[in-house]
Write a protein that holds these residues in place. Structure first.
Motif, PDB file in Angstrom:
ATOM      1  N   ASP A   1     -16.565  55.216  45.896  1.00  0.00           N
ATOM      2  CA  ASP A   1     -16.774  54.454  44.812  1.00  0.00           C
ATOM      3  C   ASP A   1     -15.389  54.125  43.957  1.00  0.00           C
ATOM      4  O   ASP A   1     -14.986  53.105  43.574  1.00  0.00           O
ATOM      5  CB  ASP A   1     -17.646  55.226  43.590  1.00  0.00           C
ATOM      6  N   TYR A   2     -14.373  55.204  43.970  1.00  0.00           N
ATOM      7  CA  TYR A   2     -13.195  54.749  43.325  1.00  0.00           C
ATOM      8  C   TYR A   2     -12.357  53.994  43.923  1.00  0.00           C
ATOM      9  O   TYR A   2     -11.504  53.168  43.259  1.00  0.00           O
ATOM     10  CB  TYR A   2     -12.364  55.841  42.899  1.00  0.00           C
TER      11      TYR A   2
ATOM     12  N   PRO B   1      -3.311  60.311  48.646  1.00  0.00           N
ATOM     13  CA  PRO B   1      -3.328  61.629  48.037  1.00  0.00           C
ATOM     14  C   PRO B   1      -4.570  62.387  48.333  1.00  0.00           C
ATOM     15  O   PRO B   1      -4.434  63.620  48.181  1.00  0.00           O
ATOM     16  CB  PRO B   1      -3.444  61.134  46.451  1.00  0.00           C
ATOM     17  N   ASN B   2      -5.710  61.738  48.598  1.00  0.00           N
ATOM     18  CA  ASN B   2      -6.911  62.801  49.221  1.00  0.00           C
ATOM     19  C   ASN B   2      -6.715  63.202  50.356  1.00  0.00           C
ATOM     20  O   ASN B   2      -7.466  63.912  51.011  1.00  0.00           O
ATOM     21  CB  ASN B   2      -8.404  61.956  48.910  1.00  0.00           C
TER      22      ASN B   2
ATOM     23  N   ARG C   1      -2.125  55.030  46.612  1.00  0.00           N
ATOM     24  CA  ARG C   1      -2.586  55.868  45.325  1.00  0.00           C
ATOM     25  C   ARG C   1      -4.030  56.394  45.272  1.00  0.00           C
ATOM     26  O   ARG C   1      -4.114  57.658  44.927  1.00  0.00           O
ATOM     27  CB  ARG C   1      -2.167  55.047  44.062  1.00  0.00           C
ATOM     28  N   GLU C   2      -4.703  55.787  45.987  1.00  0.00           N
ATOM     29  CA  GLU C   2      -6.241  56.162  46.139  1.00  0.00           C
ATOM     30  C   GLU C   2      -6.660  56.930  47.273  1.00  0.00           C
ATOM     31  O   GLU C   2      -7.295  58.080  47.311  1.00  0.00           O
ATOM     32  CB  GLU C   2      -7.198  54.833  45.882  1.00  0.00           C
ATOM     33  N   VAL C   3      -5.958  56.494  48.512  1.00  0.00           N
ATOM     34  CA  VAL C   3      -6.469  56.862  49.727  1.00  0.00           C
ATOM     35  C   VAL C   3      -5.587  58.152  50.157  1.00  0.00           C
ATOM     36  O   VAL C   3      -6.092  59.108  50.547  1.00  0.00           O
ATOM     37  CB  VAL C   3      -6.500  56.027  50.961  1.00  0.00           C
TER      38      VAL C   3
ATOM     39  N   PHE D   1     -10.626  47.930  44.042  1.00  0.00           N
ATOM     40  CA  PHE D   1     -10.700  46.728  44.665  1.00  0.00           C
ATOM     41  C   PHE D   1     -11.044  45.694  43.674  1.00  0.00           C
ATOM     42  O   PHE D   1     -10.667  44.685  43.391  1.00  0.00           O
ATOM     43  CB  PHE D   1     -11.681  46.488  45.816  1.00  0.00           C
ATOM     44  N   SER D   2     -12.047  46.240  42.566  1.00  0.00           N
ATOM     45  CA  SER D   2     -12.764  45.516  41.732  1.00  0.00           C
ATOM     46  C   SER D   2     -11.717  45.289  40.642  1.00  0.00           C
ATOM     47  O   SER D   2     -11.373  44.194  40.012  1.00  0.00           O
ATOM     48  CB  SER D   2     -13.713  46.094  41.132  1.00  0.00           C
ATOM     49  N   LEU D   3     -10.731  46.097  40.485  1.00  0.00           N
ATOM     50  CA  LEU D   3      -9.581  46.024  39.546  1.00  0.00           C
ATOM     51  C   LEU D   3      -8.479  45.120  39.778  1.00  0.00           C
ATOM     52  O   LEU D   3      -7.475  44.911  39.249  1.00  0.00           O
ATOM     53  CB  LEU D   3      -9.157  47.399  38.967  1.00  0.00           C
ATOM     54  N   ASN D   4      -8.761  44.660  41.269  1.00  0.00           N
ATOM     55  CA  ASN D   4      -7.623  43.935  41.901  1.00  0.00           C
ATOM     56  C   ASN D   4      -6.286  44.498  41.678  1.00  0.00           C
ATOM     57  O   ASN D   4      -5.364  44.123  41.809  1.00  0.00           O
ATOM     58  CB  ASN D   4      -7.572  42.651  40.926  1.00  0.00           C
ATOM     59  N   MET D   5      -6.161  45.969  42.428  1.00  0.00           N
ATOM     60  CA  MET D   5      -4.990  46.781  42.187  1.00  0.00           C
ATOM     61  C   MET D   5      -4.158  46.518  43.573  1.00  0.00           C
ATOM     62  O   MET D   5      -2.955  47.004  43.465  1.00  0.00           O
ATOM     63  CB  MET D   5      -5.420  47.979  42.545  1.00  0.00           C
ATOM     64  N   GLY D   6      -4.659  45.881  44.262  1.00  0.00           N
ATOM     65  CA  GLY D   6      -3.834  45.317  45.682  1.00  0.00           C
ATOM     66  C   GLY D   6      -3.858  46.493  46.724  1.00  0.00           C
ATOM     67  O   GLY D   6      -3.947  47.594  46.490  1.00  0.00           O
TER      68      GLY D   6
ATOM     69  N   GLU E   1     -13.602  51.224  45.648  1.00  0.00           N
ATOM     70  CA  GLU E   1     -14.217  50.054  45.348  1.00  0.00           C
ATOM     71  C   GLU E   1     -13.944  49.686  44.022  1.00  0.00           C
ATOM     72  O   GLU E   1     -13.776  48.388  43.715  1.00  0.00           O
ATOM     73  CB  GLU E   1     -15.661  50.421  45.255  1.00  0.00           C
ATOM     74  N   ALA E   2     -13.853  50.542  42.997  1.00  0.00           N
ATOM     75  CA  ALA E   2     -13.471  50.333  41.634  1.00  0.00           C
ATOM     76  C   ALA E   2     -11.914  49.486  41.591  1.00  0.00           C
ATOM     77  O   ALA E   2     -11.662  48.596  40.999  1.00  0.00           O
ATOM     78  CB  ALA E   2     -13.487  51.526  40.835  1.00  0.00           C
TER      79      ALA E   2
END
Ligand SMILES: Nc1ncnc2c1ncn2[C@@H]1O[C@H](COP(=O)(O)OP(=O)(O)OP(=O)(O)O)[C@@H](O)[C@H]1O
Ligand SMILES: [Mg+2]
Lengths: 396, 340
Positions: A282-283, A304-305, A300-302, A288-293, A285-286
């Motif tokens: 979900d985060y 670090p986990n 940053r999102e994938v 993408f929705s925030l258009n973070m590129g 997807e969020a």
């Protein structure tokens, strides 16, 4: 050639002491003198061990820790209890630097607490450090006994130069009457360095290709999956043996590359699967929705986990590379070069260690060294898990 | 009437599962107006989330078009596309999956602000983070900002999710079952926060829920759109739909809402469906998809062609029910049986 080339030089200690001045000065300025002194010694030692490459990172790490001790949370305007209008968020560049340093230092301290907290992990950490310190600093204390001895060390009435452990030679003597302890101390460098380089290369290839495969998809994914499938269907070690027999592997770097190329597919598949599953979170997807590129989403999102998984896989790749390497040496497919733990096992066997009681030490010492190092690595991964998982790190 | 923020025109969405197409959405028409509350209600699996994602631009329709300020979103490029994306934010259902566990709350909120240069400098970013945290009632902000998501409660995380959506000043927030996984006790305060944000910031909210009672409470001043098996079957002002439900399915849902007063509950007209089973999306009944369960089924009318969505006589909301649109009253199916 890879190895510990800058090991423990006088220039190194000079570099270490120079960069160590920075945490020391910062510590004195911020009235955190014990931390500053600790930082100074940390830098000096790591500069000694690895020269420039050790001194500089150590300086950054220790300074961060020193600053984090001095920077109390009330210095952060964000944490004041005033109303929004009364809070002044402006800060100078230095203040920002100090704040970032402090939070980095806090993370480091949390990480070291995590290492201490996990028993098994801590034992592993001590073990790994022991072998690393032994191979870097050991040569300063123990002289390499490379020349063959003949009658000067032959025990009266003995048929062989082999000797079991004694007070003078704690690990005994080998088939040429040489001190086994010195060979253990000097013989780890090549083995460990090659394994570490191979392990890191494996991970680099696997992560890059795995992430590309999962994120780009389409033809790239198909081709990469086909390649990994192809490599995976060939029995690994026999292939390695064949290649080693054909190619002249007198450069350890090429050996590391070869080990990495043969080892990466399994890890790459795992990484690909992980990225595919993380992409659906979900985060993400969020984001993408925030258009973070895409770069932000990957870095940053994938990623670090996946850090803890990646680091732990690196450790396991190092382990695999070490086994493969020693195996090749044992089969005599890599140009033999003393001192080397693998060569010791091979020679001990050739010289009849299986039948001579006095020769047991020459066979067992390198085997134990390898086994203990590997065990330490595996135990240490327990701590790594805690370090990289914020949930475990914060102790909650 | 004002121009809608976003319109769905004859939107279809098909998923492939085991090489078999599943028609999750069929001919969905919806508009969302600035600052309004629109509730999407319906049983699990009826396509609410899919509709929400299509509105947010996270999913493309298989057919039909989505219009943003009158423009087909397929044709949006560059800055316009970026604005469209940012204008529609989604708040997910699961508070444990919607925040990245690797970052602190402060980081989660600053990234979008910094990325889109919504604050002049670092100090302004931090001021904005403070502001957002207070806006969603996470006070004092200093207690939250350096925490990791796992250190917060479910309700607090949902608030962070809302704050994150607000970082880019959206015009529309899609709250997909945003309160269904938090404790009942904090549900109301979370809904109040959402309501307040809508009033103060003028942001429209598409509120997705399977709970009509919740929709009634939350969207009293807005509209409700009832979905059934991938179609909108009734849409109109909440008050009109609740007090004067038209479609038999809506009537059944309203009748099922428990009332606080047992007297009312007892006196409420019971509506018994002919079947409790929801048909599968792979075998949607022909005509009106509800007809096998409908107590007012009219053979030869309801099972032939899908009904259009229109305003029937004596109602103000749009309904997709042929007998109603034909102007007749609904007569129970069993009685018809007896007269034959
Ligand atoms: N990516 C997908 N691939 C295949 N099928 C999907 C996909 N996404 C949704 N579906 C199917 O579409 C149908 C509708 O899904 P959707 O999530 O929109 O329903 P919903 O109304 O939100 O339900 P719920 O109340 O359970 O959340 C479901 O049957 C689901 O299995
Ligand atoms: Mg849903």
């Amino acid at each position: 050639m890879i190895g510990f080339s800058t090991v423990a030089t006088p220039v190194g200690i000079l570099i270490g002491m120079l960069v160590g001045l920075i945490p020391l000065i910062v510590g004195i300025r911020l009235k955190k003198i014990p931390a500053g002194i600790g930082g100074f010694f940390g830098c000096a030692l790591s500069g000694f061990a690895c020269g420039f490459l050790g001194g500089i990172p150590m300086m950054i790490l220790t300074t961060a820790v020193v600053v984090s001790y001095a920077y109390t949370v009330k210095d952060d305007p964000f944490l004041s209890r005033a109303a929004l209008d009364e809070v002044d968020f402006t800060e100078t560049r230095t203040q920002f630097l100090i704040r970032s340093f402090a939070s980095f230092g806090r993370a480091l301290r949390a990480a070291s607490r995590a290492v201490l907290r996990n028993r098994a992990g801590f034992v592993g950490f001590v073990g790994v450090m022991f072998f690393l310190l032994m191979t870097t600093f050991g040569p300063l204390v123990i002289e390499y006994d490379g020349r063959a001895h003949y009658y000067d060390r032959l025990l009266p009435g003995s048929q062989t130069l082999f000797q079991g452990p004694s007070a003078e030679f704690p690990l005994g003597l080998d088939y040429q009457g040489r001190d086994i302890l010195s060979h253990i101390v000097y013989g780890g460098q090549a083995v460990i360095a090659t394994a570490v380089v191979a392990g890191i290369l494996t991970t680099l290839i696997a992560v890059t290709l795995g992430a590309a495969s999962a994120l780009i998809g389409g033809i790239v994914d198909t081709v990469l999956t086909a390649i990994t499938n192809f490599i995976l269907t060939i029995p690994q070690f026999p292939l390695l043996v064949v290649i080693a027999a054909i190619v002249n592997l007198d450069d350890r770097l090429w050996l590391a590359v070869l080990l990495a190329v043969l080892d990466f597919p399994t890890l790459m598949r795992a990484i690909r699967a992980q990225v595919l599953s993380l992409r659906e979170r979900d985060y993400v997807e969020a984001a993408f929705s925030l258009n973070m590129g895409l770069p932000h989403i990957i870095v940053r999102e994938v990623l670090p986990n996946m850090v803890s998984y990646i680091v732990i896989s690196t450790i396991f790749s190092i382990r695999a590379a070490m086994y493969a390497q020693v195996g090749l040496v044992f089969l005599g497919l890599v140009p033999l070069q003393e001192p080397d733990w693998g060569v010791m096992i091979l020679v001990a066997r050739q010289q009849g260690a299986l039948f001579l009681r006095e020769a047991t030490s020459m066979l067992l010492s390198p085997i134990l060294a390898i086994a203990l190092f590997q065990l330490s690595l595996v135990l240490f991964t327990r701590s790594l898990e805690e370090i990289f998982n914020p949930r475990l790190r914060e102790g909650l | 009437m004002t121009t809608p923020l976003i319109e769905l025109h004859h939107v279809d969405r098909t998923f492939k599962k085991d090489n078999q197409p599943i028609r999750v959405l069929q001919d969905v028409n919806l508009s969302v107006y600035p600052g309004e509350i629109l509730c999407l209600v319906g049983e699990s699996g009826c396509g609410k989330t899919t509709t929400g994602k299509i509105i947010a631009g996270l999913l493309a329709p298989s057919a039909g078009e989505v219009r943003y300020h009158g423009e087909n979103v397929n044709q949006l490029r560059g800055e316009r596309l970026a604005t469209y994306r940012r204008d529609h934010q989604i708040v997910h259902q699961d508070p444990f999956a919607s925040l990245n566990p690797a970052h602190t709350i402060g980081q989660i909120l600053s990234y979008p602000i910094a990325r889109h240069r919504l604050a002049a400098n670092r100090a302004e970013v931090r001021r904005r983070v403070w502001e957002l945290l207070t806006l969603v009632d996470l006070t004092p902000p200093g207690d939250i900002v350096n925490k990791y998501p796992h250190q917060l409660s479910g309700g607090q995380r949902q608030r962070v999710s809302i704050a994150r959506a607000l970082t880019v000043n959206p015009r529309l927030i899609i709250a997909d079952e945003a309160v269904s996984m938090v404790d009942v006790s904090i549900r109301i305060s979370l809904l109040k926060t959402l309501q307040r944000l809508r009033e103060t910031l003028g942001v429209a909210i598409v509120f997705i829920t399977h709970d009509l009672a919740l929709a009634k409470y939350f969207a009293w001043e807005g509209r409700i759109s009832v979905m059934y098996l991938g179609r909108v079957i009734e849409v109109g002002r909440t008050e009109a739909v609740v007090h004067n439900p038209a479609h038999p399915y809506t009537r059944a849902l309203i009748a099922a809402i428990p009332e606080a007063d047992p007297e009312i509950t007892r006196s409420k007209a019971r509506l018994t469906l002919r079947s409790e089973d929801i048909p599968s999306l792979t075998a949607i009944p022909p005509g009106c998809a509800f007809h096998p369960r409908c107590p007012f089924f009219v053979p030869g009318v309801c099972d032939v062609a899908p009904p259009p969505l229109d305003v029937p006589p004596n109602y103000e909301q749009q309904v997709a029910c042929l007998p109603l649109l034909g102007g007749g009253a609904l007569t129970p199916y069993a009685e018809q049986d007896a007269t034959v």
